[in-house]
Scaffold this active site. Structure first.
Site, short mmCIF file in Angstrom:
data_model
loop_
_atom_site.label_atom_id
_atom_site.label_comp_id
_atom_site.label_asym_id
_atom_site.label_seq_id
_atom_site.Cartn_x
_atom_site.Cartn_y
_atom_site.Cartn_z
N ASN A 27 -1.32 -0.37 -6.74
CA ASN A 27 -0.80 0.58 -7.80
C ASN A 27 0.37 -0.10 -7.97
O ASN A 27 1.55 -0.19 -7.32
CB ASN A 27 -0.78 1.98 -8.11
CG ASN A 27 -0.04 2.25 -9.67
OD1 ASN A 27 0.17 1.28 -9.90
ND2 ASN A 27 0.20 3.23 -9.24
N LYS A 29 2.52 0.22 -10.35
CA LYS A 29 3.57 0.45 -11.02
C LYS A 29 4.22 -0.39 -12.57
O LYS A 29 3.49 -1.88 -12.56
CB LYS A 29 4.83 1.60 -10.64
CG LYS A 29 2.90 2.15 -9.42
CD LYS A 29 4.36 3.35 -8.75
CE LYS A 29 3.17 3.97 -8.09
NZ LYS A 29 3.88 5.53 -7.01
N HIS A 112 -2.26 9.68 -12.93
CA HIS A 112 -1.13 9.52 -12.22
C HIS A 112 -0.53 10.62 -12.44
O HIS A 112 0.16 10.81 -13.08
CB HIS A 112 -0.74 8.21 -11.93
CG HIS A 112 0.18 7.39 -10.81
ND1 HIS A 112 1.20 8.55 -10.68
CD2 HIS A 112 -0.20 6.94 -9.26
CE1 HIS A 112 1.64 7.72 -9.11
NE2 HIS A 112 1.24 6.87 -8.90
N GLU A 114 2.46 10.34 -12.23
CA GLU A 114 3.89 9.57 -12.96
C GLU A 114 3.36 10.11 -13.62
O GLU A 114 4.05 10.07 -15.85
CB GLU A 114 4.29 8.63 -12.58
CG GLU A 114 5.27 8.44 -11.01
CD GLU A 114 4.34 7.07 -10.12
OE1 GLU A 114 4.43 5.93 -10.97
OE2 GLU A 114 5.19 6.92 -9.33
N GLU A 184 -3.47 12.01 -3.85
CA GLU A 184 -1.66 11.97 -4.02
C GLU A 184 -0.93 13.14 -3.44
O GLU A 184 -0.59 12.94 -4.46
CB GLU A 184 -1.32 10.51 -4.69
CG GLU A 184 -1.88 9.40 -5.66
CD GLU A 184 -1.73 8.88 -5.76
OE1 GLU A 184 -1.57 7.00 -5.02
OE2 GLU A 184 -0.95 8.05 -7.17
N GLY A 190 6.54 7.66 -3.43
CA GLY A 190 7.99 7.42 -3.68
C GLY A 190 8.82 7.57 -2.53
O GLY A 190 10.03 7.37 -2.51
N SER A 231 3.50 6.70 -0.05
CA SER A 231 4.38 6.14 1.35
C SER A 231 3.16 5.56 2.14
O SER A 231 3.61 5.89 3.32
CB SER A 231 4.96 7.28 1.99
OG SER A 231 6.06 8.02 1.01
P1 13P Z 1 3.87 4.90 -3.00
O1 13P Z 1 3.17 4.21 -1.96
O2 13P Z 1 4.77 4.09 -3.47
O3 13P Z 1 4.10 6.18 -1.83
O4 13P Z 1 3.02 4.86 -4.22
C1 13P Z 1 2.21 5.79 -4.12
C2 13P Z 1 1.60 5.84 -5.44
O5 13P Z 1 2.05 6.92 -5.94
C3 13P Z 1 0.64 4.63 -5.58
O6 13P Z 1 -0.51 5.55 -7.07
#
Ligand code: 13P
Length: 276
Positions: A27, A29, A112, A114, A184, A190, A231
């Site tokens: 992803n 982002k 997601h 976010e 997740e 992150g 992560s």
């Molecule tokens: P990270 O791998 O940067 O922690 O992000 C995970 C994520 O949100 C994947 O959708």
């Protein structure tokens, strides 16, 4: 106290491995211009050439989808969007419909954290998007996960179970098989602080597959693929992939570097096959 499941019977792990093809998705982002996206996927493609036994997908931002699609011509790497609206068309400024994704990509990330946190996506919207993706033949990667406070107060299983139940409302058993779930934990995204593999495995088993079994029975619940996200790095992917309930990963930051993402894919596959 949870222990690593080193005692897990090997044949059972292999049974699970063969039943569900591992699936690792990146992803991206809100990263990468069109040119940067093409450069990344071109490098990645070369690094993963000829690898079998695992599905891999990249999910760039919308503007880069077409260029990445072309850069992936003839490759088995799958392409996904990071979001979509549930309506086919209409007065929804700034949105992208499932019909617009058909022919462009074959997966779509839905719900997601976010999007839930920053853009107000509710369980009901996630459900509409999930059903729309399935109706258009797109593979939905539907995200679920608890926040830190919910985790600390022992609500993880209830929160995740409820998210799964809501996401699948009105989805039939045959369609449900097509869905990929990404577990997740929000506190792991992150932060550089991943979940502990056995904890993630337990949530996938006791919250996600348990709810799927209630909705669709054991056979379908065992057929649906579940990724871990939060992560993930080349250094920790094996910890997740060696868990029997975890079939892959949804990778954020580390998927922005071709060498890291390719290492995650190769080491993830190795761990799932018992070579980790
Ligand atoms: P990270 O791998 O940067 O922690 O992000 C995970 C994520 O949100 C994947 O959708």
């Amino acid at each position: 106290m949870l222990t690593r499941n080193t005692g897990f019977p090997r044949f059972a792990r292999n049974e699970v491995t063969f039943m569900r093809t591992p699936f690792i998705a990146g992803n991206w982002k809100m990263h990468k211009t069109i040119d940067e996206a093409v450069a990344l996927v071109t490098e990645l493609r070369a690094l993963l050439e000829g690898l079998e036994g695992i599905e891999v997908a990249v999910c760039p931002p919308f503007p880069a989808l077409e260029a990445v699609r072309q850069a992936l011509t003839g490759s088995s790497i799958r392409l996904g969007a990071q979001n979509m609206h549930w309506e086919e068309a209409g007065a929804f400024t700034g949105e992208v419909s499932p019909r617009m994704l058909v022919g462009l990509c074959d997966c779509v990330i839905i719900g997601h954290s976010e999007r839930r946190t920053h853009f107000g996506e509710t369980d009901e919207m996630v459900n509409r998007k999930l059903r729309a993706a399935l109706a258009h033949g797109l593979t939905p990667i539907v995200c679920v996960g608890e926040n830190l406070e919910q985790n600390r107060t022992g609500k993880t299983e209830a929160v995740v179970g409820a998210q799964v139940r809501a996401a699948f409302a009105g989805v039939g058993a045959e369609e449900a098989r097509q869905v990929v779930i990404a577990y997740e934990p929000i506190w792991a995204i992150g932060t550089g602080v991943p979940a502990y593999g056995p904890d993630a495995n337990r949530i996938v088993r006791d919250a996600i597959r348990a709810v799927l079994a209630q909705l669709y029975g054991d056979e379908v619940a065992q057929a649906i693929r579940v990724q871990y996200g939060g992560s993930v790095t080349p250094a920790n992917i094996a910890e997740f992939m060696q868990e029997p309930e975890i079939d892959g990963a949804l990778v954020g930051g580390a998927s922005l570097r071709a060498a890291d993402f390719a290492a995650i894919v190769r080491q993830g596959l190795g761990a799932k096959m018992g070579r980790g």
